[in-house]
Design an enzyme around this catalytic site. Structure first.
Site, PDB file in Angstrom:
ATOM      1  N   ASP A  34       0.832  -1.136  -0.087  1.00 24.23           N
ATOM      2  CA  ASP A  34      -0.018  -0.112   0.003  1.00 24.23           C
ATOM      3  C   ASP A  34       1.030   1.192  -0.136  1.00 24.23           C
ATOM      4  O   ASP A  34       0.316   2.344   0.100  1.00 24.23           O
ATOM      5  CB  ASP A  34      -1.061   0.060   1.105  1.00 24.23           C
ATOM      6  CG  ASP A  34      -0.187   0.043   2.633  1.00 24.23           C
ATOM      7  OD1 ASP A  34       1.065   0.061   2.494  1.00 24.23           O
ATOM      8  OD2 ASP A  34      -0.843  -0.113   3.624  1.00 24.23           O
ATOM      9  N   GLY A  35       2.115   1.107  -0.163  1.00 27.11           N
ATOM     10  CA  GLY A  35       3.149   2.324  -0.075  1.00 27.11           C
ATOM     11  C   GLY A  35       3.698   2.607   0.999  1.00 27.11           C
ATOM     12  O   GLY A  35       4.636   3.626   1.411  1.00 27.11           O
ATOM     13  N   GLU A  36       3.113   2.251   2.481  1.00 32.82           N
ATOM     14  CA  GLU A  36       3.823   2.394   3.546  1.00 32.82           C
ATOM     15  C   GLU A  36       5.122   1.918   3.612  1.00 32.82           C
ATOM     16  O   GLU A  36       5.561   0.950   3.020  1.00 32.82           O
ATOM     17  CB  GLU A  36       3.063   1.605   4.753  1.00 32.82           C
ATOM     18  CG  GLU A  36       1.582   2.430   5.040  1.00 32.82           C
ATOM     19  CD  GLU A  36       0.973   1.944   6.447  1.00 32.82           C
ATOM     20  OE1 GLU A  36       1.544   0.977   6.893  1.00 32.82           O
ATOM     21  OE2 GLU A  36      -0.191   2.317   6.607  1.00 32.82           O
ATOM     22  N   HIS A 127      15.647  29.624   0.914  1.00 31.57           N
ATOM     23  CA  HIS A 127      14.955  30.785   0.293  1.00 31.57           C
ATOM     24  C   HIS A 127      15.106  31.907   1.022  1.00 31.57           C
ATOM     25  O   HIS A 127      15.179  32.970   0.345  1.00 31.57           O
ATOM     26  CB  HIS A 127      13.814  30.096  -0.009  1.00 31.57           C
ATOM     27  CG  HIS A 127      12.844  31.010  -0.864  1.00 31.57           C
ATOM     28  ND1 HIS A 127      12.738  31.546  -2.109  1.00 31.57           N
ATOM     29  CD2 HIS A 127      11.555  31.742  -0.451  1.00 31.57           C
ATOM     30  CE1 HIS A 127      12.339  32.081  -2.535  1.00 31.57           C
ATOM     31  NE2 HIS A 127      11.326  32.285  -1.646  1.00 31.57           N
ATOM     32  N   LYS A 190      10.937  40.024 -11.574  1.00 30.86           N
ATOM     33  CA  LYS A 190      10.074  38.784 -11.719  1.00 30.86           C
ATOM     34  C   LYS A 190       8.871  38.812 -11.021  1.00 30.86           C
ATOM     35  O   LYS A 190       8.760  39.292  -9.839  1.00 30.86           O
ATOM     36  CB  LYS A 190      10.913  37.631 -11.539  1.00 30.86           C
ATOM     37  CG  LYS A 190      10.150  36.164 -11.466  1.00 30.86           C
ATOM     38  CD  LYS A 190      10.928  34.946 -11.078  1.00 30.86           C
ATOM     39  CE  LYS A 190      10.444  34.534  -9.877  1.00 30.86           C
ATOM     40  NZ  LYS A 190      11.207  33.231  -9.686  1.00 30.86           N
ATOM     41  N   ARG A 192       5.137  36.265 -10.300  1.00 32.97           N
ATOM     42  CA  ARG A 192       4.732  34.828 -10.680  1.00 32.97           C
ATOM     43  C   ARG A 192       3.180  34.792 -10.075  1.00 32.97           C
ATOM     44  O   ARG A 192       2.667  35.473  -9.258  1.00 32.97           O
ATOM     45  CB  ARG A 192       5.436  33.903  -9.732  1.00 32.97           C
ATOM     46  CG  ARG A 192       5.162  32.313  -9.977  1.00 32.97           C
ATOM     47  CD  ARG A 192       5.814  31.620  -8.916  1.00 32.97           C
ATOM     48  NE  ARG A 192       7.189  31.532  -9.023  1.00 32.97           N
ATOM     49  CZ  ARG A 192       7.782  30.416  -9.707  1.00 32.97           C
ATOM     50  NH1 ARG A 192       7.063  29.579 -10.258  1.00 32.97           N
ATOM     51  NH2 ARG A 192       9.318  30.189  -9.482  1.00 32.97           N
ATOM     52  N   ASP A 222      20.848  31.436  -8.630  1.00 29.44           N
ATOM     53  CA  ASP A 222      19.782  31.435  -8.186  1.00 29.44           C
ATOM     54  C   ASP A 222      19.753  30.079  -6.955  1.00 29.44           C
ATOM     55  O   ASP A 222      20.750  29.504  -7.021  1.00 29.44           O
ATOM     56  CB  ASP A 222      18.404  30.923  -9.110  1.00 29.44           C
ATOM     57  CG  ASP A 222      17.221  31.485  -8.578  1.00 29.44           C
ATOM     58  OD1 ASP A 222      17.050  31.868  -7.511  1.00 29.44           O
ATOM     59  OD2 ASP A 222      16.120  31.178  -9.300  1.00 29.44           O
ATOM     60  N   GLY A 229      10.786  27.542 -15.083  1.00 23.66           N
ATOM     61  CA  GLY A 229      10.341  28.953 -15.642  1.00 23.66           C
ATOM     62  C   GLY A 229      11.210  30.154 -15.348  1.00 23.66           C
ATOM     63  O   GLY A 229      11.104  30.992 -16.381  1.00 23.66           O
TER      64      GLY A 229
HETATM   65  C1  R5P Z   1      12.211  31.486  -6.219  1.00 24.85           C
HETATM   66  O1  R5P Z   1      11.742  32.798  -5.751  1.00 24.85           O
HETATM   67  C2  R5P Z   1      13.216  31.214  -6.155  1.00 24.85           C
HETATM   68  O2  R5P Z   1      14.197  31.643  -6.008  1.00 24.85           O
HETATM   69  C3  R5P Z   1      13.458  30.305  -7.456  1.00 24.85           C
HETATM   70  O3  R5P Z   1      13.795  31.411  -8.548  1.00 24.85           O
HETATM   71  C4  R5P Z   1      12.130  29.612  -8.137  1.00 24.85           C
HETATM   72  O4  R5P Z   1      11.856  28.765  -7.066  1.00 24.85           O
HETATM   73  C5  R5P Z   1      12.658  28.647  -9.161  1.00 24.85           C
HETATM   74  O5  R5P Z   1      11.572  27.885  -9.534  1.00 24.85           O
HETATM   75  P1  R5P Z   1      11.015  27.732 -11.080  1.00 24.85           P
HETATM   76  O6  R5P Z   1      12.258  26.948 -11.564  1.00 24.85           O
HETATM   77  O7  R5P Z   1       9.811  26.616 -11.008  1.00 24.85           O
HETATM   78  O8  R5P Z   1      10.752  28.802 -11.823  1.00 24.85           O
END
Ligand code: R5P
Length: 301
Positions: A34-36, A127, A190, A192, A222, A229
């Site tokens: 069952d995945g457990e 982050h 940017k 989102r 990053d 994206g």
């Molecule tokens: C967002 O603020 C993070 O620093 C990254 O830029 C982001 O999480 C990257 O996600 P993705 O590759 O889906 O754009």
């Protein structure tokens, strides 16, 4: 000190153990129909300091539960102290309520880690620098920036411009610039869509010291590449601004959805990531280079 690894990144666990001159220990693992999952510690850990390596990378929820089970088993077997090396802390982007009605998922993850008996966390390039404050236990927040600086020097990219693909990445870019004798840096604005996740890279901030970006080299830095994206849109914008060559550096290769396919197609010279997350063969591509954080972790244990 014994080093254990869950399933998410055994290669990193092996590298850390090798640097420390020890063998990596594997918990016995069984997955029920069952995945457990059931885990069992076969080594003696009574009164010992133990390390568990497990990034919360995809499949995030499976890896998270596995980590909790391993820590619980270690504690029940008498381990004195358990350091969780979580090189990539999943759920970190859900560190607050963005819209009414949402959970603060990161707090749930932290509470669970503390509840099963994690004594200390080692992680990379979070982050937000506020995240360690959410924990009651000590958190060592390490960074891949020194690795990136070394690589950039090694490649002789001294005339390049560092680019933060969003305002959240500026702090890291400044640190990198300091390590590269003040290499110029700029940032992209940017946005989102919170419901769909679609990224729009609106504009790049001009630099007083640089008249034009034409024929220049850009180094995008990053914390993570997830769906890709952010990088795809940043590269589009930089190309339109006239940059000739573009290099990408990101600590965490989350590589969800079709990110590897997108990255394979964009006009960049190289994509550098680290091994905080294991990148399986099918997600690798010729322009990808993986730098190891194992030495940094070993030095901080
Ligand atoms: C967002 O603020 C993070 O620093 C990254 O830029 C982001 O999480 C990257 O996600 P993705 O590759 O889906 O754009």
């Amino acid at each position: 000190m014994k080093i254990f690894s869950g399933s998410a990144n055994q290669k990193l666990g092996e590298k850390i153990a090798k640097i420390l001159g020890t063998r990596l220990c594997h918990p016995e693992k069984f997955v029920f129909p069952d995945g457990e999952e059931r885990v069992r510690i076969l080594q003696k850990v009574l009164d010992q300091e133990v390390v568990v390596v497990e990034p919360l990378s995809p499949p995030v929820n499976e890896n998270f539960v596995e980590l909790l089970l391993i820590v619980d088993a270690l504690r029940r077997n008498g381990a004195k102290k358990v350091t969780a090396v979580i090189p990539y802390l999943g759920y970190q982007r859900q560190d607050r309520m963005f819209r009414r009605g949402e959970a603060v998922s990161l707090l749930v993850v932290i509470k669970a880690l503390e509840a099963v008996g994690v004594s200390r966390v080692i992680t990379f390039d979070l982050h937000s620098i506020k995240i360690p404050e959410f924990f009651k236990i000590p958190v060592s927040h390490l960074s891949a920036v020194p690795l990136f600086a070394e690589k950039i020097k090694e490649m002789g990219l001294s005339g390049a411009i560092l680019v933060a693909p969003d305002m959240g990445a500026v702090r890291r870019i400044k640190q990198l610039s300091e390590k590269l004798e003040g290499m110029p840096f700029t940032a992209i604005e940017k946005s989102r869509d919170l419901a769909t996740g679609a990224v729009v890279s609106e504009r790049i901030n001009k630099l007083s010291s640089v008249k034009s970006f034409k024929n220049k080299t850009a180094i995008i830095v990053d914390d993570m590449i997830s769906g890709g994206g952010t990088i795809v849109k940043a590269v589009e914008l930089l190309k339109n601004e006239g940059f000739e060559k573009i290099f990408v550096f990101a600590t965490h290769a989350v590589f969800s959805q079709n990110a590897p396919a997108l990255l394979r197609e964009i006009p960049v010279e190289r994509v550098f990531v680290t091994d905080t997350i294991f990148v399986p063969r099918e997600k690798r591509f010729s322009k990808l280079e993986i730098l190891s954080v194992a030495q940094i972790i070993a030095e901080n244990l």
